[in-house]
Motif scaffolding. Structure first.
Motif, PDB file in Angstrom:
ATOM      1  N   ALA A   1       6.335  -8.556   4.567  1.00 49.26           N
ATOM      2  CA  ALA A   1       5.474  -7.716   3.725  1.00 49.26           C
ATOM      3  C   ALA A   1       5.111  -8.414   2.423  1.00 49.26           C
ATOM      4  CB  ALA A   1       6.175  -6.384   3.444  1.00 49.26           C
ATOM      5  N   LEU A   2       6.100  -9.037   1.784  1.00 49.11           N
ATOM      6  CA  LEU A   2       5.843  -9.701   0.505  1.00 49.11           C
ATOM      7  C   LEU A   2       4.925 -10.908   0.662  1.00 49.11           C
ATOM      8  CD1 LEU A   2       9.355  -9.519  -1.191  1.00 49.11           C
ATOM      9  CD2 LEU A   2       7.341  -8.091  -1.622  1.00 49.11           C
ATOM     10  N   ASN A   3       4.943 -11.534   1.825  1.00 50.62           N
ATOM     11  CA  ASN A   3       4.091 -12.692   2.070  1.00 50.62           C
ATOM     12  C   ASN A   3       2.704 -12.331   2.586  1.00 50.62           C
ATOM     13  OD1 ASN A   3       5.820 -14.814   1.239  1.00 50.62           O
ATOM     14  ND2 ASN A   3       7.041 -14.510   3.076  1.00 50.62           N
ATOM     15  N   SER A   4       2.478 -11.062   2.890  1.00 55.25           N
ATOM     16  CA  SER A   4       1.171 -10.616   3.378  1.00 55.25           C
ATOM     17  C   SER A   4       0.169 -10.589   2.222  1.00 55.25           C
ATOM     18  CB  SER A   4       1.295  -9.213   3.978  1.00 55.25           C
ATOM     19  OG  SER A   4       1.496  -8.258   2.951  1.00 55.25           O
ATOM     20  N   PRO A   5      -1.124 -10.595   2.519  1.00 57.68           N
ATOM     21  CA  PRO A   5      -2.121 -10.477   1.441  1.00 57.68           C
ATOM     22  C   PRO A   5      -1.924  -9.210   0.603  1.00 57.68           C
ATOM     23  CG  PRO A   5      -3.183 -11.179   3.474  1.00 57.68           C
ATOM     24  CD  PRO A   5      -1.749 -10.828   3.828  1.00 57.68           C
ATOM     25  N   GLU A   6      -1.554  -8.110   1.259  1.00 56.43           N
ATOM     26  CA  GLU A   6      -1.337  -6.846   0.534  1.00 56.43           C
ATOM     27  C   GLU A   6      -0.111  -6.938  -0.369  1.00 56.43           C
ATOM     28  OE1 GLU A   6      -3.365  -6.017   4.466  1.00 56.43           O
ATOM     29  OE2 GLU A   6      -1.624  -7.189   3.854  1.00 56.43           O
ATOM     30  N   GLY A   7       0.945  -7.578   0.120  1.00 53.11           N
ATOM     31  CA  GLY A   7       2.146  -7.775  -0.690  1.00 53.11           C
ATOM     32  C   GLY A   7       1.877  -8.687  -1.867  1.00 53.11           C
ATOM     33  N   GLN A   8       1.113  -9.737  -1.639  1.00 52.60           N
ATOM     34  CA  GLN A   8       0.752 -10.658  -2.716  1.00 52.60           C
ATOM     35  C   GLN A   8      -0.115  -9.966  -3.764  1.00 52.60           C
ATOM     36  OE1 GLN A   8       1.754 -14.063  -3.099  1.00 52.60           O
ATOM     37  NE2 GLN A   8       3.251 -13.243  -1.662  1.00 52.60           N
TER      38      GLN A   8
ATOM     39  N   ALA B   1      -0.084  -6.719  -4.511  1.00 52.30           N
ATOM     40  CA  ALA B   1       0.785  -5.807  -5.269  1.00 52.30           C
ATOM     41  C   ALA B   1       1.652  -6.587  -6.254  1.00 52.30           C
ATOM     42  CB  ALA B   1       1.644  -4.976  -4.320  1.00 52.30           C
ATOM     43  N   ALA B   2       2.161  -7.738  -5.828  1.00 54.19           N
ATOM     44  CA  ALA B   2       2.989  -8.559  -6.724  1.00 54.19           C
ATOM     45  C   ALA B   2       2.164  -9.089  -7.892  1.00 54.19           C
ATOM     46  CB  ALA B   2       3.622  -9.712  -5.948  1.00 54.19           C
ATOM     47  N   ALA B   3       0.949  -9.533  -7.624  1.00 56.69           N
ATOM     48  CA  ALA B   3       0.085 -10.053  -8.691  1.00 56.69           C
ATOM     49  C   ALA B   3      -0.291  -8.963  -9.686  1.00 56.69           C
ATOM     50  CB  ALA B   3      -1.170 -10.674  -8.086  1.00 56.69           C
ATOM     51  N   ASP B   4      -0.331  -7.727  -9.220  1.00 55.13           N
ATOM     52  CA  ASP B   4      -0.702  -6.604 -10.081  1.00 55.13           C
ATOM     53  C   ASP B   4       0.372  -6.266 -11.107  1.00 55.13           C
ATOM     54  OD1 ASP B   4      -2.652  -4.474 -10.647  1.00 55.13           O
ATOM     55  OD2 ASP B   4      -1.079  -3.121  -9.908  1.00 55.13           O
ATOM     56  N   LEU B   5       1.621  -6.633 -10.851  1.00 56.74           N
ATOM     57  CA  LEU B   5       2.718  -6.284 -11.762  1.00 56.74           C
ATOM     58  C   LEU B   5       2.461  -6.747 -13.189  1.00 56.74           C
ATOM     59  CD1 LEU B   5       5.787  -7.097  -9.483  1.00 56.74           C
ATOM     60  CD2 LEU B   5       4.949  -4.824 -10.139  1.00 56.74           C
ATOM     61  N   GLY B   6       1.897  -7.926 -13.350  1.00 59.29           N
ATOM     62  CA  GLY B   6       1.633  -8.461 -14.678  1.00 59.29           C
ATOM     63  C   GLY B   6       0.578  -7.695 -15.456  1.00 59.29           C
TER      64      GLY B   6
ATOM     65  N   PRO C   1      -1.596   2.811  -5.011  1.00 57.08           N
ATOM     66  CA  PRO C   1      -2.489   2.599  -3.863  1.00 57.08           C
ATOM     67  C   PRO C   1      -2.411   1.177  -3.293  1.00 57.08           C
ATOM     68  CG  PRO C   1      -3.632   3.856  -5.541  1.00 57.08           C
ATOM     69  CD  PRO C   1      -2.326   3.384  -6.152  1.00 57.08           C
ATOM     70  N   LEU C   2      -2.223   0.166  -4.147  1.00 53.32           N
ATOM     71  CA  LEU C   2      -2.050  -1.206  -3.657  1.00 53.32           C
ATOM     72  C   LEU C   2      -0.765  -1.330  -2.846  1.00 53.32           C
ATOM     73  CD1 LEU C   2      -2.974  -3.465  -6.718  1.00 53.32           C
ATOM     74  CD2 LEU C   2      -4.178  -3.336  -4.533  1.00 53.32           C
ATOM     75  N   ALA C   3       0.319  -0.823  -3.394  1.00 53.42           N
ATOM     76  CA  ALA C   3       1.623  -0.948  -2.741  1.00 53.42           C
ATOM     77  C   ALA C   3       1.667  -0.177  -1.421  1.00 53.42           C
ATOM     78  CB  ALA C   3       2.731  -0.477  -3.679  1.00 53.42           C
ATOM     79  N   GLN C   4       0.979   0.948  -1.354  1.00 55.99           N
ATOM     80  CA  GLN C   4       1.000   1.743  -0.122  1.00 55.99           C
ATOM     81  C   GLN C   4       0.321   1.034   1.046  1.00 55.99           C
ATOM     82  OE1 GLN C   4      -0.576   5.422  -1.793  1.00 55.99           O
ATOM     83  NE2 GLN C   4       1.443   6.369  -1.559  1.00 55.99           N
ATOM     84  N   LYS C   5      -0.439  -0.019   0.776  1.00 53.64           N
ATOM     85  CA  LYS C   5      -1.110  -0.789   1.827  1.00 53.64           C
ATOM     86  C   LYS C   5      -0.228  -1.907   2.388  1.00 53.64           C
ATOM     87  CE  LYS C   5      -5.676   0.004  -0.109  1.00 53.64           C
ATOM     88  NZ  LYS C   5      -6.827  -0.613  -0.788  1.00 53.64           N
ATOM     89  N   ILE C   6       0.951  -2.118   1.805  1.00 49.48           N
ATOM     90  CA  ILE C   6       1.828  -3.197   2.249  1.00 49.48           C
ATOM     91  C   ILE C   6       2.281  -2.921   3.676  1.00 49.48           C
ATOM     92  CG2 ILE C   6       4.042  -4.346   1.860  1.00 49.48           C
ATOM     93  CD1 ILE C   6       3.693  -3.749  -1.135  1.00 49.48           C
ATOM     94  N   PRO C   7       2.077  -3.883   4.583  1.00 53.36           N
ATOM     95  CA  PRO C   7       2.455  -3.651   5.981  1.00 53.36           C
ATOM     96  C   PRO C   7       3.970  -3.481   6.149  1.00 53.36           C
ATOM     97  CG  PRO C   7       1.710  -5.922   5.664  1.00 53.36           C
ATOM     98  CD  PRO C   7       1.491  -5.202   4.374  1.00 53.36           C
ATOM     99  N   GLY C   8       4.336  -2.555   7.008  1.00 54.14           N
ATOM    100  CA  GLY C   8       5.749  -2.317   7.304  1.00 54.14           C
ATOM    101  C   GLY C   8       6.419  -1.325   6.374  1.00 54.14           C
ATOM    102  N   LEU C   9       5.714  -0.863   5.332  1.00 53.08           N
ATOM    103  CA  LEU C   9       6.283   0.109   4.400  1.00 53.08           C
ATOM    104  C   LEU C   9       6.490   1.429   5.125  1.00 53.08           C
ATOM    105  CD1 LEU C   9       7.071   0.796   1.444  1.00 53.08           C
ATOM    106  CD2 LEU C   9       4.686   1.485   1.105  1.00 53.08           C
ATOM    107  N   ARG C  10       7.710   1.945   5.096  1.00 51.12           N
ATOM    108  CA  ARG C  10       8.047   3.192   5.792  1.00 51.12           C
ATOM    109  C   ARG C  10       8.074   4.399   4.859  1.00 51.12           C
ATOM    110  NH1 ARG C  10       6.443   1.519  10.170  1.00 51.12           N
ATOM    111  NH2 ARG C  10       7.696  -0.003  11.252  1.00 51.12           N
TER     112      ARG C  10
END
Length: 102
Positions: free
Chosen positions: A71-78, A80-85, A27-36
């Motif tokens: 996308a990776l620099n967006s709040p949503e991308g950040q 999702a990246a922080a959640d990996l740990g 659900p976090l990753a699906q909010k990343i802008p530009g995800l097709r």
């Protein structure tokens, strides 16, 4: 089209990984802008000799490399990246690239 590939190594507790991944991380990753498009491997990833040290492969599709970077620099991308740990205790490798038809 460009792709971001997440290669998840085998976690300590595969069942806990799966529960967290699908209930929280997706659900976090699906909010990343530009995800097709977003898909994951079905079952463990295999190599030519059989099982590999990768538990799951996720593929995220974007329009371009610039779209992935944005996308990776967006709040949503950040987020999702922080959640990996929080769940990828076996490790994860991220790679991204443009594609071309041949």
């Amino acid at each position: 089209m460009a792709r971001l590939i997440a290669l998840y190594r085998t976690p300590k507790d595969p069942a806990a990984f799966e529960r967290y991944y699908f209930s929280t991380h997706v659900p976090l990753a699906q909010k990343i802008p530009g995800l097709r498009k977003y898909d994951v491997s079905d079952g463990n990833a295999l190599g030519p000799e059989g099982p590999s040290n990768f538990h799951m492969v996720a593929t995220l599709y974007f329009d371009s490399l610039d779209a992935i970077k944005t996308a990776l620099n967006s709040p949503e991308g950040q987020a999702a990246a922080a959640d990996l740990g929080k769940f990828a205790d076996g490790g994860v490798e991220l790679i991204f690239f443009d594609t071309k038809d041949i």
